[in-house]
Motif scaffolding. Structure first.
Motif, short mmCIF file in Angstrom:
data_model
loop_
_atom_site.label_atom_id
_atom_site.label_comp_id
_atom_site.label_asym_id
_atom_site.label_seq_id
_atom_site.Cartn_x
_atom_site.Cartn_y
_atom_site.Cartn_z
N ALA A 171 0.83 -1.21 0.00
CA ALA A 171 0.00 0.00 0.00
C ALA A 171 0.86 1.26 0.00
CB ALA A 171 -0.94 -0.01 1.21
N GLN A 172 1.97 1.21 0.71
CA GLN A 172 2.86 2.38 0.75
C GLN A 172 3.53 2.59 -0.62
OE1 GLN A 172 2.04 3.41 3.81
NE2 GLN A 172 1.20 1.34 3.98
N THR A 173 3.58 1.54 -1.41
CA THR A 173 4.19 1.62 -2.74
C THR A 173 3.23 2.13 -3.79
OG1 THR A 173 5.61 -0.27 -2.17
CG2 THR A 173 5.43 0.28 -4.50
N VAL A 174 1.99 1.69 -3.76
CA VAL A 174 1.09 1.95 -4.90
C VAL A 174 0.06 3.05 -4.65
CG1 VAL A 174 1.35 -0.45 -5.64
CG2 VAL A 174 -0.65 0.20 -4.29
N VAL A 175 -0.20 3.41 -3.40
CA VAL A 175 -1.22 4.43 -3.14
C VAL A 175 -0.67 5.83 -3.35
CG1 VAL A 175 -2.63 5.50 -1.33
CG2 VAL A 175 -2.59 3.01 -1.56
N ASP A 176 -1.38 6.63 -4.13
CA ASP A 176 -1.05 8.04 -4.34
C ASP A 176 -2.04 8.86 -3.53
OD1 ASP A 176 -0.55 10.61 -5.15
OD2 ASP A 176 -0.91 10.24 -7.28
N ALA A 177 -1.63 9.27 -2.31
CA ALA A 177 -2.54 9.97 -1.41
C ALA A 177 -2.89 11.37 -1.89
CB ALA A 177 -1.92 10.04 -0.02
N SER A 178 -2.14 11.89 -2.87
CA SER A 178 -2.44 13.23 -3.38
C SER A 178 -3.68 13.23 -4.27
CB SER A 178 -1.24 13.78 -4.17
OG SER A 178 -1.04 13.06 -5.38
N ARG A 179 -4.09 12.07 -4.73
CA ARG A 179 -5.31 11.99 -5.55
C ARG A 179 -6.54 12.04 -4.65
NH1 ARG A 179 -4.40 6.71 -8.95
NH2 ARG A 179 -6.68 6.93 -9.13
N GLU A 180 -7.48 12.89 -4.99
CA GLU A 180 -8.66 13.08 -4.16
C GLU A 180 -9.44 11.78 -4.01
OE1 GLU A 180 -12.66 15.92 -3.95
OE2 GLU A 180 -11.21 16.15 -5.59
N GLY A 181 -9.79 11.49 -2.75
CA GLY A 181 -10.61 10.32 -2.47
C GLY A 181 -9.90 9.00 -2.59
N ALA A 182 -8.56 8.99 -2.49
CA ALA A 182 -7.80 7.73 -2.60
C ALA A 182 -8.41 6.67 -1.70
CB ALA A 182 -6.34 7.96 -2.24
N THR A 183 -8.74 5.51 -2.28
CA THR A 183 -9.49 4.48 -1.57
C THR A 183 -8.82 3.13 -1.72
OG1 THR A 183 -11.60 5.65 -1.90
CG2 THR A 183 -11.74 3.29 -1.46
N ILE A 185 -4.42 -5.76 8.97
CA ILE A 185 -3.30 -5.13 8.28
C ILE A 185 -3.80 -4.34 7.07
CG2 ILE A 185 -1.19 -5.58 6.95
CD1 ILE A 185 -0.92 -5.86 10.00
N TYR A 186 -4.85 -4.81 6.41
CA TYR A 186 -5.36 -4.11 5.23
C TYR A 186 -5.79 -2.68 5.59
CZ TYR A 186 -6.13 -9.03 3.79
OH TYR A 186 -5.99 -10.36 3.53
N GLU A 187 -6.54 -2.57 6.67
CA GLU A 187 -7.02 -1.25 7.10
C GLU A 187 -5.85 -0.36 7.52
OE1 GLU A 187 -10.47 0.16 10.12
OE2 GLU A 187 -8.76 -0.88 11.04
N GLY A 188 -4.95 -0.90 8.32
CA GLY A 188 -3.81 -0.11 8.78
C GLY A 188 -2.93 0.35 7.64
N ALA A 189 -2.72 -0.53 6.66
CA ALA A 189 -1.90 -0.16 5.51
C ALA A 189 -2.54 0.98 4.73
CB ALA A 189 -1.71 -1.37 4.61
N ALA A 190 -3.86 0.91 4.56
CA ALA A 190 -4.58 1.96 3.84
C ALA A 190 -4.47 3.30 4.57
CB ALA A 190 -6.04 1.57 3.67
N LEU A 191 -4.71 3.28 5.87
CA LEU A 191 -4.70 4.52 6.64
C LEU A 191 -3.32 5.17 6.65
CD1 LEU A 191 -6.96 3.43 9.64
CD2 LEU A 191 -7.57 4.95 7.74
N LEU A 192 -2.28 4.38 6.85
CA LEU A 192 -0.93 4.93 6.92
C LEU A 192 -0.40 5.33 5.55
CD1 LEU A 192 0.65 2.76 9.73
CD2 LEU A 192 0.07 5.17 9.81
N ALA A 193 -1.02 4.84 4.49
CA ALA A 193 -0.67 5.30 3.14
C ALA A 193 -1.44 6.57 2.76
CB ALA A 193 -0.95 4.20 2.12
N GLY A 194 -2.36 7.01 3.64
CA GLY A 194 -3.12 8.22 3.36
C GLY A 194 -4.40 7.98 2.58
N THR A 200 -10.86 3.83 -6.28
CA THR A 200 -10.02 2.77 -5.73
C THR A 200 -8.65 2.72 -6.40
OG1 THR A 200 -11.96 1.44 -5.15
CG2 THR A 200 -9.86 0.27 -5.36
N GLN A 201 -7.62 2.62 -5.57
CA GLN A 201 -6.26 2.45 -6.06
C GLN A 201 -5.70 1.06 -5.73
OE1 GLN A 201 -3.58 5.68 -5.10
NE2 GLN A 201 -5.21 7.19 -5.15
N LEU A 202 -6.24 0.44 -4.70
CA LEU A 202 -5.75 -0.88 -4.26
C LEU A 202 -6.92 -1.67 -3.72
CD1 LEU A 202 -3.38 -2.84 -3.55
CD2 LEU A 202 -3.15 -1.60 -1.38
N LEU A 203 -6.96 -2.95 -4.10
CA LEU A 203 -7.97 -3.88 -3.60
C LEU A 203 -7.27 -5.04 -2.93
CD1 LEU A 203 -10.74 -5.38 -3.42
CD2 LEU A 203 -10.32 -6.17 -5.77
N TYR A 204 -7.62 -5.30 -1.68
CA TYR A 204 -7.12 -6.47 -0.97
C TYR A 204 -8.14 -7.60 -1.10
CZ TYR A 204 -3.34 -3.96 1.45
OH TYR A 204 -2.21 -3.26 1.76
#
Length: 403
Positions: free
Chosen positions: A106-118, A128-137, A166-170
């Protein structure tokens, strides 16, 4: 401090510890824990020997990509298991267990600058899925499950507006905690959605080698091959030796799939400092190259499920999962109070299902259920089942109708 840390919820086992605070289990019973999914079967001696034989590797800095021997062993195992052809040089990367890799992707693929990154994940889910998402912004979105389909995820119910962000699906198949396995038509739907919206699919398959039918569970790489997606576009597969080979302390697994994503992930991990030690690599090569110990391990789990289910089914709504080593059972009454009372009266630990899920539409899909990890020896699992059945009968004297 990173303000995103404040968005993290307490881990399920921390909540369980607080729930059980002040409880004095009955001294009449020995303690049995079905709460944590930590494999308890003995580690095969040949894996221990391979680890010990390569301790000279402790004097060497390992590389992030690992040895070619290890990547080749992983690719060859995937070919035997899923009939897929992976390039060990570009499509396989060793990781220190699937947990840290699932977080790091998630830290690799999520672009938190994009509005509504999900980031989309199942509900109930591995936290871990939730924590990874939150810490990636990103904002997590929890996809509902269908209790009528053994708690399989209802991907079709996710709104199109969510998929657009959506940027990442677990994906977790076999699922934790439900044991549900995704069929090919669901994979086809997710691949089509990924093509349309460009999100990455992280396929967590760490329970794939514990199964009960005549055929092993379908995996993401295998589904992609069957659908002609041999470049594994936007797909990263995660697996681990922890459950398969009873080596949770080894912290060894691998990811595979889309070469472009593996390249980016390798770059991130080089900075993150996630290289696997040479001794662990050698032990991992030995483990991935042998199936006899996996078949023995699978037989032990089958024996436990076959012994436990007849004891529980007369008093609980519980069924054989598609795969994995968990039972996802309905409780008579509140799941947290059931867990607390069971510990107090019978000294058995189980995890409340509500601790593994989030409120959705005013309801928690894990409420009224418990997760039981059948990781203890057969006799302990049977004894735990007898105590759980007795406790259920005390709470609800009327037997369940026959299915």
């Amino acid at each position: 401090m990173n303000p995103r840390l404040d968005r993290l919820q307490p881990y399920p086992f921390e909540k369980l510890r607080l729930l059980h605070q002040g409880v004095t289990p009955s001294p009449q019973w020995s303690a049995i824990s079905l709460g944590i999914g930590e494999p308890k079967h003995p580690t095969p001696p040949f894996i221990q020997q391979a680890l010990a034989a390569h301790l000279d590797g402790l004097a060497v800095y390992p590389s992030t990509v690992g040895s070619l021997d290890l990547r080749t062993a992983c690719a060859q195992w995937a070919q035997r298991r899923y009939r897929v052809n992976l390039d060990p040089q570009s499509q396989v990367l060793p990781v220190n267990g699937s947990r840290e890799a699932l977080f790091a992707l998630a830290q690799t693929v999520v672009d938190a600058s994009r509005e509504g990154a999900t980031v989309v994940c199942p509900n109930p889910f591995y936290q871990i899925y939730e924590g990874a998402a939150l810490l990636a912004g990103a904002q997590p979105y929890f996809a509902a499950v269908d209790a009528q389909r053994n708690f399989a995820v209802d991907w079709a119910a996710v709104p199109e507006s969510v998929w657009q962000r959506t940027q990442l699906l677990y994906v977790c198949s076999p699922g934790n905690p439900t044991g549900a396995v995704m069929p090919l038509d669901e994979w086809k739907l997710l691949f089509e959605l990924s093509d349309r919206h460009g999100f990455v699919i992280a396929s967590d398959e760490c329970y794939s080698e514990i199964w009960f039918g005549s055929q092993p569970p379908l995996g993401g790489l295998e589904a992609a091959r069957q659908l002609g997606r041999t470049d594994f576009r936007n797909l990263v597969y995660f697996t681990s030796l922890s459950k398969r080979s009873n080596v949770p302390g080894l912290r060894s697994g691998f990811v595979a799939g889309d070469a472009a994503l593996i390249h980016a992930f390798t770059r991130y991990r080089t900075y993150h400092g996630s290289a696997m030690g040479p001794a662990v690599q050698a032990a991992s090569v030995a483990a991935w190259s042998d199936e006899a110990h996996v078949e023995h391990n699978r037989a032990l789990y089958r024996e436990k499920f076959a012994a436990v289910l007849p004891l529980l089914q007369p008093v609980m709504d519980v069924r054989l999962p598609d795969a994995g080593f968990y039972l996802w059972a309905a409780t008579p009454g509140d799941d947290a109070q059931f867990s607390r009372g069971l510990l107090e009266k019978y000294n058995v630990t189980v995890l409340p299902g509500s601790y593994l899920a989030r409120e959705q539409g005013g309801a928690n899909p894990g409420r009224g259920r418990i997760r039981m990890a059948l990781v203890a020896p057969v006799d302990e699992c049977v004894e735990a089942a007898r105590r759980i059945a007795a406790y259920c009968s005390e709470l609800n004297p009327s037997p369940r109708p026959s299915p």
